[in-house]
Structures are given as structure tokens and as C-alpha cells.
Design a protein around this motif. Structure first.
Motif, short mmCIF file in Angstrom:
data_model
loop_
_atom_site.label_atom_id
_atom_site.label_comp_id
_atom_site.label_asym_id
_atom_site.label_seq_id
_atom_site.Cartn_x
_atom_site.Cartn_y
_atom_site.Cartn_z
N ILE A 1 0.01 10.59 2.44
CA ILE A 1 0.29 9.79 3.57
C ILE A 1 -0.03 8.15 3.23
O ILE A 1 0.52 7.32 3.90
N ARG B 1 -0.13 5.94 10.85
CA ARG B 1 -0.99 7.23 10.20
C ARG B 1 -1.83 7.69 11.34
O ARG B 1 -2.22 8.71 11.39
N LYS C 1 4.19 5.96 3.60
CA LYS C 1 3.49 6.56 4.93
C LYS C 1 4.02 8.28 5.09
O LYS C 1 4.18 8.48 6.45
N CYS D 1 3.76 12.27 4.34
CA CYS D 1 3.04 13.24 3.63
C CYS D 1 3.76 14.04 2.38
O CYS D 1 5.29 13.71 2.44
#
Length: 194
Positions: free
Chosen positions: A137, A5, A142, A144
Motif C-alpha cells: 500500500i 492509508r 496506494k 495493497c
């Protein structure tokens, strides 16, 4: 391997700075001339009012906001369709691929770009939409919201290539790149609000 991230945030920050400089320049040039309503902007059309409400109401330069959003959409679409990465992703060693690891199709890149840029165009809920897109996210995959909708993932190229440890010139290149981007950005902000 799915990108961390923090690396995605870094790439997004770089791309935002890259796109902010021409966006601020376009707005500064337009706002320095006479407004469409005879020289004054409509009351209540401050930046916060425009972002949290309807960016088009009372804004004689609404077309500039649309132009900047289209510039964002085209930047994301072209970069992802042809290279699988934007400038920010390239500097952070990330690439967008299909969920199965194969390269993106132009239509997937287009869907991903439209969903990503939509928050800049939607009246009243655009800011909320962008926030939800970004916060997605923090789910277990993980990804979006624009990744989920387009069926894409962002991978870490260092992990895919099997690179381990060792220092390279990348941190220096990234630092110099950020300075090259940040200095004009700071200058435009100083001019715009000075």
C-alpha cells in the motif's frame, strides 16, 4: 478519490477485531478440551513457533487455523461481492471498486479475498506474504497486493459524494462501534491468557 492509508488501516483494524473475537472463542473452546495427542500439545508448538514456521506441524488443532482462515476468506468475499465493503470499510466510509470505478464482480471479490487470506494458510512464508501484501500500500497507487492482483481500488465515499467539512455523528458511531468490538476482544484475551 483513492482512500487514505490511515482510513484503510482503521477499517482493517475493525475487521480484524470483528474476526478475532470468534477466532479466539473457537480456539479457546478447542484448547480447553483434551488435545488430539492424548492431552498435551506437542513440544515447540507455541504461538510464535506456529506463526513463524509451519502452523500445521505439531499442532493438533491445525484444522481450527484453517477454519478461521476460511471464515476470513468468506467474510471478505461475501461482503465485497454483495456490498463492496466490509463492516470496517462501512464504518470508515470506504468501498472497494474496480480500477475503472465500477462495482466489483463476484470473481474479482473472490480473487481479492483469496490473496488477502492466503497469508493465514501458507506454511513457512505466510506471515511474510501477509506483510508484503500489506506493505504494498505504500506504493504510489496506494493499493495493497490483493488490490493489484484483483484489479481493484479502495475509494473514500465522502470524497466521491462530495462531502466537505462539517461534523456529523460518524466519530461517535465509530467510537461506540470500536468499544463494542474491543471490550469482548479484551475479555477473550483476558480469559485466554489469564
Amino acid at each position: 478519490m483513492i482512500a487514505a492509508r490511515r482510513h484503510r488501516f482503521g477499517a482493517s483494524l475493525i475487521d480484524t477485531l470483528i474476526l478475532t473475537v470468534p477466532g479466539v472463542a473457537i480456539r479457546s473452546v478447542a484448547l480447553s478440551g483434551p488435545a488430539a495427542d492424548g492431552g498435551e500439545q506437542a513440544a515447540g508448538s507455541g504461538w510464535l513457533d506456529l506463526w513463524l514456521a509451519n502452523p500445521y506441524a505439531g499442532n493438533p488443532f491445525w484444522y481450527l487455523d484453517v477454519a478461521v482462515a476460511i471464515m476470513l476468506l468468506l467474510y471478505l468475499w461475501i461482503c465485497h461481492a454483495y456490498w463492496g465493503q466490509t463492516i470496517g470499510k462501512r464504518l470508515c466510509r470506504l468501498r472497494v471498486v474496480r480500477a475503472d470505478g465500477t462495482p466489483l464482480t463476484p470473481s474479482q471479490a473472490g480473487v481479492r479475498s483469496v490473496v488477502s487470506a492466503a497469508g493465514n494458510l501458507i506454511p513457512y512464508v505466510g506471515l511474510l506474504f501477509s506483510l508484503v501484501d500489506g506493505l504494498w500500500i505504500f506504493g504510489p497507487s496506494k493499493r495493497c497486493l490483493h488490490d493489484v492482483v484483483a484489479g481493484t481500488v479502495v475509494v473514500d465515499l465522502k470524497a466521491v459524494a462530495g462531502e466537505t467539512g462539517g461534523r456529523s455523528g460518524r466519530p461517535l458511531v465509530l467510537t461506540v462501534g470500536l468499544l463494542v468490538i474491543a471490550l469482548p476482544f479484551a475479555w477473550f484475551l483476558w480469559i485466554a491468557w489469564g
